[in-house]
Scaffold this active site. Sequence first.
Site, mmCIF file in Angstrom:
data_model
loop_
_atom_site.group_PDB
_atom_site.id
_atom_site.type_symbol
_atom_site.label_atom_id
_atom_site.label_comp_id
_atom_site.label_asym_id
_atom_site.label_seq_id
_atom_site.Cartn_x
_atom_site.Cartn_y
_atom_site.Cartn_z
ATOM 1 N N ALA A 56 0.943 -1.012 0.289
ATOM 2 C CA ALA A 56 0.180 -0.325 -0.395
ATOM 3 C C ALA A 56 0.686 0.813 -0.221
ATOM 4 C CB ALA A 56 -0.816 0.173 1.243
ATOM 5 N N ARG A 342 -11.646 -20.095 7.122
ATOM 6 C CA ARG A 342 -9.861 -20.010 8.254
ATOM 7 C C ARG A 342 -10.493 -20.049 9.652
ATOM 8 N NH1 ARG A 342 -6.450 -16.054 5.240
ATOM 9 N NH2 ARG A 342 -6.033 -17.435 3.031
ATOM 10 N N HIS A 413 -2.935 -13.578 11.531
ATOM 11 C CA HIS A 413 -1.928 -13.599 11.019
ATOM 12 C C HIS A 413 -2.506 -12.412 10.091
ATOM 13 C CE1 HIS A 413 -0.945 -14.526 6.949
ATOM 14 N NE2 HIS A 413 -2.231 -14.810 6.274
#
Lengths: 647, 236, 248
Positions: A56, A342, A413
């Site tokens: 980004a 997940r 994560h």
Amino acid sequence: MNQASEFFTVGEAVADAKAPAGPIAERWEQRRFSGRLVNPSNRRKLRVIVVGTGLAGASAAATLGELGYRVSNYCFQDSPRRAHSIAAQGGINAAKNYRNDGDSVHRLFYDTVKGGDFRSRESNVHRLAEVSTEIIDQCVAQGVPFAREYGGLLDNRSFGGAQVSRTFYARGQTGQQLLLGAYQALERQVGAGAVELHTRHEMLELVVVEGKARGIVVRDMVTGDISTEMADAVVLATGGYGNVFFLSTNAKGCNVTASWRAHRQGAYFANPCYTQIHPTCIPQSGEHQSKLTLMSESLRNDGRVWVPKERGDDREPADIPEADRDYYLERRYPAFGNLVPRDIASRAAKAVCDEGRGVGPGGLGVYLDFADAIGRLGEPAVKAKYGNLFDMYERITGENPYERPMRIYPAVHYTMGGLWVDYDLSSNIPGLFVTGEANFSDHGANRLGASALMQGLSDGYFVLPNTISDYLADGPFEPVPDTHEEVVAARKAVDERIAFFLGNDGDRTVDSFHRELGKIMWEYCGMERSEEGLTKAIGLVRDLKDEFWKRVKVTGKAEELNQQLEKAGRVADFFELAELMCIDALHRTESCGGHFRAESQTDDGEAKRDDENFSYVAAWEYATEAPVLHREALEFEYVKPTQRSYK
Amino acid sequence: MQPRKAAPPKPQSRLRSSIGLKIVMAVSGILLVGFIIAHMAGNLHVFEGREEMNAYAHGLRTFGEPLLPHESLLWVMRIGLIAAVAAHIWSAIVLTHRAIHARPVRYASKKPAKGESRHAVATMRWGAVVIVLFVIWHLLDLTWRTVNPVKDVPDAYGAVVATFDPSRWPVTVFYLLALVALGFHLRHGVWSAVQTIAGPNTAWRGRTQAIALGLAVIVVAGFAIVPLAVTFGLVS
Amino acid sequence: MKFSLRIWRQPSADAEGRMVTYVLDDISEDASFLEMLDVLNEQLIAEGEDPVAFDHDCREGICGACSLVIDGQPHGPQAATTTCQLHMRKFKDGDLIDIEPWRAGAFPVVRDLVVDRTAFDRIIQAGGYISAPTGTAPEAHSVPVPKQDADAAFTAAACIGCGACVAACPNGSGMLFMAAKVAHLGLMPQGQPERHTRVLGMVAEHDASGFGGCTNAGECSAACPKEIGLDVIGQLNRDFRKAAVRAA
């Protein structure tokens, strides 16, 4: 109101004033047209600070430089190429529909809103899906070596349980290749003199003058020099805050300091409790553990997850007969089996370990077994598919996964929460823009696989450079002298904090505090949260924070490369963030996406949303006593909220 | 800003860039290898006896006569050789100088070499010094005959037999040692030149290395056979 | 496990450095090399000494930050493995381990084991890119790339910019790093227009930064944690030769 209300107060609702109305597919085009532009010859009079050089940050800095703005780019690493985007493995989604399998911008939009468990903004997500196709074009033009088919065209794969193949990838190193593309574009601008690059520089404070973000205070990490850098706008692209858990898949340097200092200056922090916990990581091997390593999710395509049926069964895995094994994902989710999303896979692993059926050190692990796949496909085929992952596993654990099932366990994560931004990626402080993982905007309560890279590049290449001009059209703003009281105050705060750390007569290392903080967060604000646990965690975090300020020991001097000093400042901010995360998690009594509240589940133990009370973004304002909650209501015109089911 | 730590780039010709110098070294090296092979083949005339050997030496001097002046071929070769040797040594000195500056502080810990050409650096640089010393001796011995008992220039055969006489065994030993240095130099140098100029892929790099090794062995054997034959009395 | 460590300590860029010996006990064989250093640092801080500074970030072998010469070998004894992925089980109990920074004039020591690798960024600035300003890109499928070229480009692009090649090279050369980028971009059709200017610019910057030349010793490739082969240097040489001839 619930139990949490003693920890916060409620302020006025907040709204995204920049989001256009009208048909969703036309909103981005409309906003680009309605936003004001800056004449090319005026751009060189405008200075923009970009903090961070990940996907980004580097893409934004490069693009703003190409447009003709004067850009100053900062990163704490020794090179922009080391930003943690580099570690993303899987891929990047784009609605190209190259496979003719029914994909479209609308479907990517739909999947992302649903995957985010209906806690993201429709307008933002639709823009993300629209821009996704341009990202691929851009990256290919830069020479990113995506995987290709024999005909020379781009290869795609299905990822993270998606029904279409829309994920573009470069072996298991997609993040690396995309970041290098952005890094090279950035270095081109540095070479051309359009971007000034400052490596080994850490932002320690945001300078807000007369309500506008006008600069930052940075520390040169080599010499220790503190300087104030002023500009017309500041862009934070400083990544996520997963390291509040100490152990995560994030790089060791990842931290919340830039975001947190902005928050303390008035920027709202949105949905801090939304954390993604990835199910396939290598388990912790001992107290020395400094980070956790992710194994690509693709392993679940062929590996079978199991634990022994009986608790305390400490036989070697090969000695446990089929009858004594529990393939719990296949048992509980017959339709999706080992490929459930997940968050579900992670919680299921925690559940069996909590029952005492976990394997490996401390009983914190489950088997991911490739024996069937090897039997069915042969070892060479498995090696061709997963060889590099198996090698990595063996390097770290010393075990051969061809002979012995892998042990895996969930690990933190990604963080979906972040600084609150409007449709223009502007925070509530005018002139402060936030991109990538550092903002909260596109993933709702859960991020889908291969969407983080998409969002980082979408923000940096295409969204921010188009939206920031509307703000900069009012510039250049009045120069702020170094003697301005806000500048002096910001500098003073930084100097005092450094002086405190170095002068404190403490006896505990920064890491020992960080590790302990991480354990509290993992235990009470991790995969499963409860009112009791979170209330307790708030108390524990506060006590530990007090102890930190009393007992922390930092060696060395300010005017040198001092890695302990760097860590001390970051951990100090993690303490404050941790408290806010717990408060946010406590106030949100529903379960949604990565946020699972024990009190809000269906009869068979699945997450249960509460749309009636919680269909909003929680934007927190900093206050010394207790944080102030500003709610931004979420409206769903195009994708109607439904309960996710993977049975 | 990322300030430049070293001095700003000096305007440098492409020839003097690190790759340019490497190409100079490779091209001059290949010319020298060509000379060495021709020289080795010429040496083998010694096995044909005094007449043939001396006729070959004479032929080199009178090549092209009467169309061309005396020793034309030799002068062309001498000038070419001197130029190649000068270019080879110049590029080696500049690159070595840069290499030394590129690592101002050495490692405290010695490491085992594990590259494709183990110990290539030592054998190339120290081997080169041995070779240069040898060439000087060789010129004094067999070209100008300064240190050779046979001063009669046309009698090349006699000079060879005299210099490798068993009584002068240190000369033979030095000659053989220099050949070993040359062998190592060629083994790395030949494939390195090919790598520099052609840039073979992995498969061809392996083959090139094998060819370079074979060439080095042939050259060493082809040169060594003459002094050994003299010393052991096969040629007298 | 127990280890004796001899570590390069240098308080700052201008200060004198020396090898200092430390003894560490009770190290788990499952600890990574950097985790072993974490334990040492905790111990040093407890004793009131300055901890050892070293670069590290992702600790999963991809960011390229870690940069230790272990027993004379960049990234240590295990092939195709960065320092952060090296584990103590690869050593023997009681071993004496030498730890030094990358040694190169172009990579001056900042402190202890931390070096300044901005010279690599400058080489990229000098041409290690394809000029494709945002927004100018054609549709991705308009330029097919043969799979074998794409795969070869990827193999070269796997470089993590750690600098082990320079640390290992007897000449302190940065050729493998530079060649990996030249090969990656030169293998893609998108990289053709700038192919010649790229290689000339990068080589000039490489030399100006004080890196040595290449003597094809091959140590770089043997030390590379991503196993980048010498093929890329061959391609660099070829591209340079063509570019130099064309520019002359």
